[in-house]
Design an enzyme around this catalytic site. Structure first.
Site, short mmCIF file in Angstrom:
data_model
loop_
_atom_site.label_atom_id
_atom_site.label_comp_id
_atom_site.label_asym_id
_atom_site.label_seq_id
_atom_site.Cartn_x
_atom_site.Cartn_y
_atom_site.Cartn_z
N LYS A 178 -10.48 -0.24 -1.83
CA LYS A 178 -10.21 -0.42 -0.39
C LYS A 178 -10.63 0.83 0.36
O LYS A 178 -10.08 1.92 0.11
CB LYS A 178 -8.73 -0.73 -0.13
CG LYS A 178 -8.39 -0.87 1.38
CD LYS A 178 -6.97 -1.36 1.58
CE LYS A 178 -6.61 -1.41 3.08
NZ LYS A 178 -5.18 -1.86 3.29
N LYS A 183 -7.24 2.98 -2.86
CA LYS A 183 -7.57 2.98 -1.42
C LYS A 183 -7.81 4.41 -0.98
O LYS A 183 -7.08 5.33 -1.39
CB LYS A 183 -6.39 2.35 -0.66
CG LYS A 183 -6.46 2.42 0.86
CD LYS A 183 -5.23 1.74 1.46
CE LYS A 183 -5.17 1.90 2.98
NZ LYS A 183 -3.93 1.31 3.55
N ASP A 194 0.86 -1.19 0.00
CA ASP A 194 0.00 0.00 0.00
C ASP A 194 0.89 1.24 0.00
O ASP A 194 1.70 1.42 0.93
CB ASP A 194 -0.90 0.04 1.26
CG ASP A 194 -2.02 -1.00 1.23
OD1 ASP A 194 -2.95 -0.88 2.06
OD2 ASP A 194 -1.93 -1.94 0.40
#
Ligand SMILES: O=C[C@H](O)COP(=O)(O)O
Length: 292
Positions: free
Chosen positions: A237, A201, A137
């Site tokens: 996400k 995300k 990430d």
């Protein structure tokens, strides 16, 4: 790649007023999803997160052990999809996770500010993968993006994509709470997907404004448009400040309504959270549970 030029093919995204209307329309549907079946499904979407300055090898070992042992303790509830930790602890987590299908997510790239040299971002990312991370990430270069440096931001993500190869899952954090405007969130989402993100995300969980349903709607709409135009189905996400079963049901419903059932799998939907698991567990069990 020339991101500035490629952006034009994907429009400006939904105006704020329309986003608000979509969120308002989804809320009553989300209330109907406040049930045990949805909560159990959401549990399997969790990236169980520990991103604290007080984290240590011993604490992360205990944290990951609980996640690994969870299915033995709570049959009928899917285990979490991944543990999300700092790169320094990836090897420790790997020693605990033997045959579990749970993956290891590492934040890298100078998380959470992303304000470091690209070479450092590449090295940190490569080391996390070398030590066992299955998923990465990273945060976009928010300041450069806000300054209109779309090619710089996109090429950074593209560089990290090439660094880790196609076997590792790359989730790109937009920090939607800072971008704030739907058109900016849409633009960052498109660039991240063009640059090779497997997921986009919402947030690091470290900014003052984290995940919002409005940002989730914009990002899911961008994913839907991107899939329609390119055929590539990118995951979503939601992360940052998601701590109650009701929160989880809301993001679940946004994905369900905009992207459909085929996105409601851990391969395409995650909830990044450090304080959701026990609350979901308590709602599923019908009494207070403090496991993690
Ligand atoms: O996914 C990573 C986020 O940091 C989780 O945020 P949170 O600690 O507010 O749940």
């Amino acid at each position: 790649m020339e991101y500035s030029n490629n952006l034009k093919k994907f429009g400006a995204g939904l105006p704020a007023g329309q986003v608000d209307k979509i969120v308002a329309g989804i809320r009553p549907l989300a209330e109907k999803n406040r049930n045990t079946e949805v909560y159990k499904r959401c549990f399997g979407f969790i990236d169980l997160t520990s991103l604290n300055s007080t984290d240590s090898h011993e604490r992360i070992e205990r944290f990951v052990t609980k996640a690994v042992e969870f299915p033995n303790r709570f049959s009928g509830i899917p285990g979490v999809a991944s543990v999300c930790i700092y790169p320094a602890f990836v090897e420790t987590a790997g020693l605990v996770i033997s045959d579990s299908k749970m993956t290891i997510t590492s934040v890298t790239g100078g998380f959470p500010a992303s304000q470091t040299y690209l070479e450092v971002k590449m090295l940190e990312t490569a080391m996390a993968v070398e030590n066992g991370a299955d998923e990465i990430d990273v945060v976009i270069s928010i300041g450069e993006f806000l300054n209109g440096e779309y090619d710089l931001m996109g090429n950074e993500i593209e560089t990290l994509r090439k660094e880790i190869g196609d076997e590792i899952t790359l989730k790109v954090i937009l920090e939607s709470g800072i971008l704030a405007e739907p058109e900016l969130i849409h633009r960052a989402a498109v660039i991240a997907m063009l640059a090779g993100a497997d997921f986009i995300k919402t947030s690091t969980g470290k900014a003052s404004v984290a995940a919002t349903p409005e940002a989730a709607v914009v990002m899911c709409e961008a994913i839907r448009l991107f899939a329609a135009q390119t055929g590539r189905k990118v995951g979503f996400k939601a992360a940052g400040g998601i701590s109650t079963p009701e929160d989880a049901a809301l993001y679940y419903t946004i994905v369900q309504e905009i992207l459909g059932e085929e996105w409601l799998t851990p391969e395409r939907f995650r909830i990044g959270a450090s304080s959701l698991a026990n609350n979901l567990l308590s709602a599923i069990e019908g009494n207070p549970v403090h496991y993690f």
